[in-house]
Write a protein that holds these residues in place. Structure first.
Motif, PDB file in Angstrom:
ATOM      1  N   ALA A 186       0.840  -1.209   0.000  1.00  0.00           N
ATOM      2  CA  ALA A 186       0.000   0.000   0.000  1.00  0.00           C
ATOM      3  C   ALA A 186       0.875   1.258   0.000  1.00  0.00           C
ATOM      4  N   GLN A 187       1.951   1.247   0.774  1.00  0.00           N
ATOM      5  CA  GLN A 187       2.863   2.388   0.783  1.00  0.00           C
ATOM      6  C   GLN A 187       3.555   2.529  -0.570  1.00  0.00           C
ATOM      7  N   PHE A 188       3.939   1.402  -1.163  1.00  0.00           N
ATOM      8  CA  PHE A 188       4.577   1.451  -2.479  1.00  0.00           C
ATOM      9  C   PHE A 188       3.651   2.102  -3.501  1.00  0.00           C
ATOM     10  N   GLU A 189       2.392   1.712  -3.478  1.00  0.00           N
ATOM     11  CA  GLU A 189       1.436   2.293  -4.431  1.00  0.00           C
ATOM     12  C   GLU A 189       1.364   3.807  -4.269  1.00  0.00           C
ATOM     13  N   TYR A 190       1.432   4.261  -3.038  1.00  0.00           N
ATOM     14  CA  TYR A 190       1.356   5.685  -2.754  1.00  0.00           C
ATOM     15  C   TYR A 190       2.645   6.406  -3.149  1.00  0.00           C
ATOM     16  N   TRP A 191       3.803   5.780  -2.878  1.00  0.00           N
ATOM     17  CA  TRP A 191       5.107   6.420  -3.061  1.00  0.00           C
ATOM     18  C   TRP A 191       5.839   5.974  -4.324  1.00  0.00           C
ATOM     19  N   GLN A 192       5.205   5.254  -5.222  1.00  0.00           N
ATOM     20  CA  GLN A 192       5.915   4.671  -6.350  1.00  0.00           C
ATOM     21  C   GLN A 192       6.594   5.693  -7.254  1.00  0.00           C
ATOM     22  N   HIS A 193       6.147   6.923  -7.245  1.00  0.00           N
ATOM     23  CA  HIS A 193       6.739   7.957  -8.096  1.00  0.00           C
ATOM     24  C   HIS A 193       7.911   8.671  -7.440  1.00  0.00           C
ATOM     25  N   THR A 194       8.317   8.190  -6.265  1.00  0.00           N
ATOM     26  CA  THR A 194       9.393   8.859  -5.541  1.00  0.00           C
ATOM     27  C   THR A 194      10.542   7.910  -5.232  1.00  0.00           C
ATOM     28  N   GLN A 195      11.711   8.497  -5.145  1.00  0.00           N
ATOM     29  CA  GLN A 195      12.881   7.769  -4.676  1.00  0.00           C
ATOM     30  C   GLN A 195      12.955   7.984  -3.164  1.00  0.00           C
ATOM     31  N   LEU A 196      13.068   6.902  -2.411  1.00  0.00           N
ATOM     32  CA  LEU A 196      13.205   7.008  -0.963  1.00  0.00           C
ATOM     33  C   LEU A 196      14.672   7.192  -0.628  1.00  0.00           C
ATOM     34  N   ILE A 197      14.954   8.160   0.219  1.00  0.00           N
ATOM     35  CA  ILE A 197      16.315   8.466   0.640  1.00  0.00           C
ATOM     36  C   ILE A 197      16.352   8.268   2.151  1.00  0.00           C
ATOM     37  N   ILE A 198      17.040   7.220   2.581  1.00  0.00           N
ATOM     38  CA  ILE A 198      17.089   6.903   4.006  1.00  0.00           C
ATOM     39  C   ILE A 198      18.203   7.724   4.641  1.00  0.00           C
ATOM     40  N   ASP A 199      17.830   8.452   5.662  1.00  0.00           N
ATOM     41  CA  ASP A 199      18.748   9.333   6.378  1.00  0.00           C
ATOM     42  C   ASP A 199      18.719   8.936   7.845  1.00  0.00           C
ATOM     43  N   VAL A 200      19.517   9.592   8.644  1.00  0.00           N
ATOM     44  CA  VAL A 200      19.542   9.334  10.074  1.00  0.00           C
ATOM     45  C   VAL A 200      19.614  10.668  10.807  1.00  0.00           C
ATOM     46  N   VAL A 201      18.896  10.749  11.910  1.00  0.00           N
ATOM     47  CA  VAL A 201      18.895  11.950  12.745  1.00  0.00           C
ATOM     48  C   VAL A 201      19.046  11.528  14.200  1.00  0.00           C
ATOM     49  N   ASP A 202      19.414  12.472  15.040  1.00  0.00           N
ATOM     50  CA  ASP A 202      19.493  12.197  16.469  1.00  0.00           C
ATOM     51  C   ASP A 202      18.101  11.976  17.037  1.00  0.00           C
ATOM     52  N   GLY A 203      17.990  11.113  18.019  1.00  0.00           N
ATOM     53  CA  GLY A 203      16.709  10.860  18.669  1.00  0.00           C
ATOM     54  C   GLY A 203      16.425   9.381  18.774  1.00  0.00           C
ATOM     55  N   ARG A 204      15.352   9.064  19.450  1.00  0.00           N
ATOM     56  CA  ARG A 204      14.956   7.671  19.623  1.00  0.00           C
ATOM     57  C   ARG A 204      14.129   7.222  18.436  1.00  0.00           C
ATOM     58  N   GLY A 205      14.523   6.096  17.876  1.00  0.00           N
ATOM     59  CA  GLY A 205      13.793   5.528  16.758  1.00  0.00           C
ATOM     60  C   GLY A 205      12.675   4.640  17.239  1.00  0.00           C
ATOM     61  N   GLY A 206      12.178   3.826  16.337  1.00  0.00           N
ATOM     62  CA  GLY A 206      11.138   2.875  16.673  1.00  0.00           C
ATOM     63  C   GLY A 206      11.631   1.907  17.738  1.00  0.00           C
ATOM     64  N   MET A 207      10.742   1.551  18.630  1.00  0.00           N
ATOM     65  CA  MET A 207      11.191   0.726  19.756  1.00  0.00           C
ATOM     66  C   MET A 207      11.642  -0.662  19.331  1.00  0.00           C
ATOM     67  N   PHE A 208      11.269  -1.114  18.145  1.00  0.00           N
ATOM     68  CA  PHE A 208      11.699  -2.423  17.675  1.00  0.00           C
ATOM     69  C   PHE A 208      12.870  -2.338  16.703  1.00  0.00           C
ATOM     70  N   SER A 209      13.266  -1.139  16.327  1.00  0.00           N
ATOM     71  CA  SER A 209      14.312  -0.949  15.327  1.00  0.00           C
ATOM     72  C   SER A 209      15.693  -0.952  15.998  1.00  0.00           C
ATOM     73  N   LEU A 210      16.659  -1.563  15.331  1.00  0.00           N
ATOM     74  CA  LEU A 210      17.983  -1.781  15.923  1.00  0.00           C
ATOM     75  C   LEU A 210      18.748  -0.513  16.278  1.00  0.00           C
ATOM     76  N   GLU A 211      18.457   0.602  15.635  1.00  0.00           N
ATOM     77  CA  GLU A 211      19.258   1.809  15.885  1.00  0.00           C
ATOM     78  C   GLU A 211      18.895   2.519  17.178  1.00  0.00           C
ATOM     79  N   GLY A 212      17.790   2.162  17.813  1.00  0.00           N
ATOM     80  CA  GLY A 212      17.326   2.838  19.028  1.00  0.00           C
ATOM     81  C   GLY A 212      18.387   3.053  20.089  1.00  0.00           C
ATOM     82  N   PRO A 213      19.120   2.012  20.491  1.00  0.00           N
ATOM     83  CA  PRO A 213      20.136   2.188  21.535  1.00  0.00           C
ATOM     84  C   PRO A 213      21.296   3.097  21.137  1.00  0.00           C
TER      85      PRO A 213
END
Length: 135
Positions: free
Chosen positions: A75-102
């Motif tokens: 569903a997200q792909f259908e919505y965002w298919q016309h865009t290139q996703l650029i993954i970045d990183v910022v300071d702060g707490r991420g998703g509680m299940f995501s590895l970068e949190g700590p």
């Protein structure tokens, strides 16, 4: 980009994101990403040990960043298919299940719309090798 021969990546990562991915891989081994539009952690890209998040028919493999598979919900792909996703990183707490949190960092998705030439090249390439199977 010269002509429609160069196929743009559907997902890329900034240098800061690549650095964090390398660090996470050194700690956890191979990793994978999933971008959903769901609840809980919103639409943040989530990083998991490779294979820990079970993908299915409702997921699309967009590509790889730093050698790690990056999936998005259909569903997200259908919505965002016309865009290139650029993954970045910022300071702060991420998703509680995501590895970068700590690490005190969180992954963030930025995007840009594909140019007309890029879009044509993507569509031509995906006619030969569809991202979404028609099963």
């Amino acid at each position: 980009m010269t002509g429609s021969e160069t196929i743009p990546d559907r997902v890329t990562a900034t240098d800061a994101a690549i650095e964090l991915i390398r660090k996470l891989k050194s700690i956890h081994g191979p990793v994978m990403f999933h971008q959903s539009g769901g609840c809980c952690d919103g639409s943040a890209p989530m990083c998991f040990p490779d294979g820990e998040f079970k993908t299915g028919d409702q997921d699309v493999l967009l590509g790889k960043i730093e050698g790690s598979p990056f999936y998005i919900g259909r569903a997200q792909f259908e919505y965002w298919q016309h865009t290139q996703l650029i993954i970045d990183v910022v300071d702060g707490r991420g998703g509680m299940f995501s590895l970068e949190g700590p690490e005190g960092k969180r992954f963030l998705t930025r995007s840009r719309i594909f140019s007309d030439d890029e879009w044509k090249a993507l569509k031509k390439a995906e006619e030969q090798n569809p991202l979404i199977s028609e099963t």
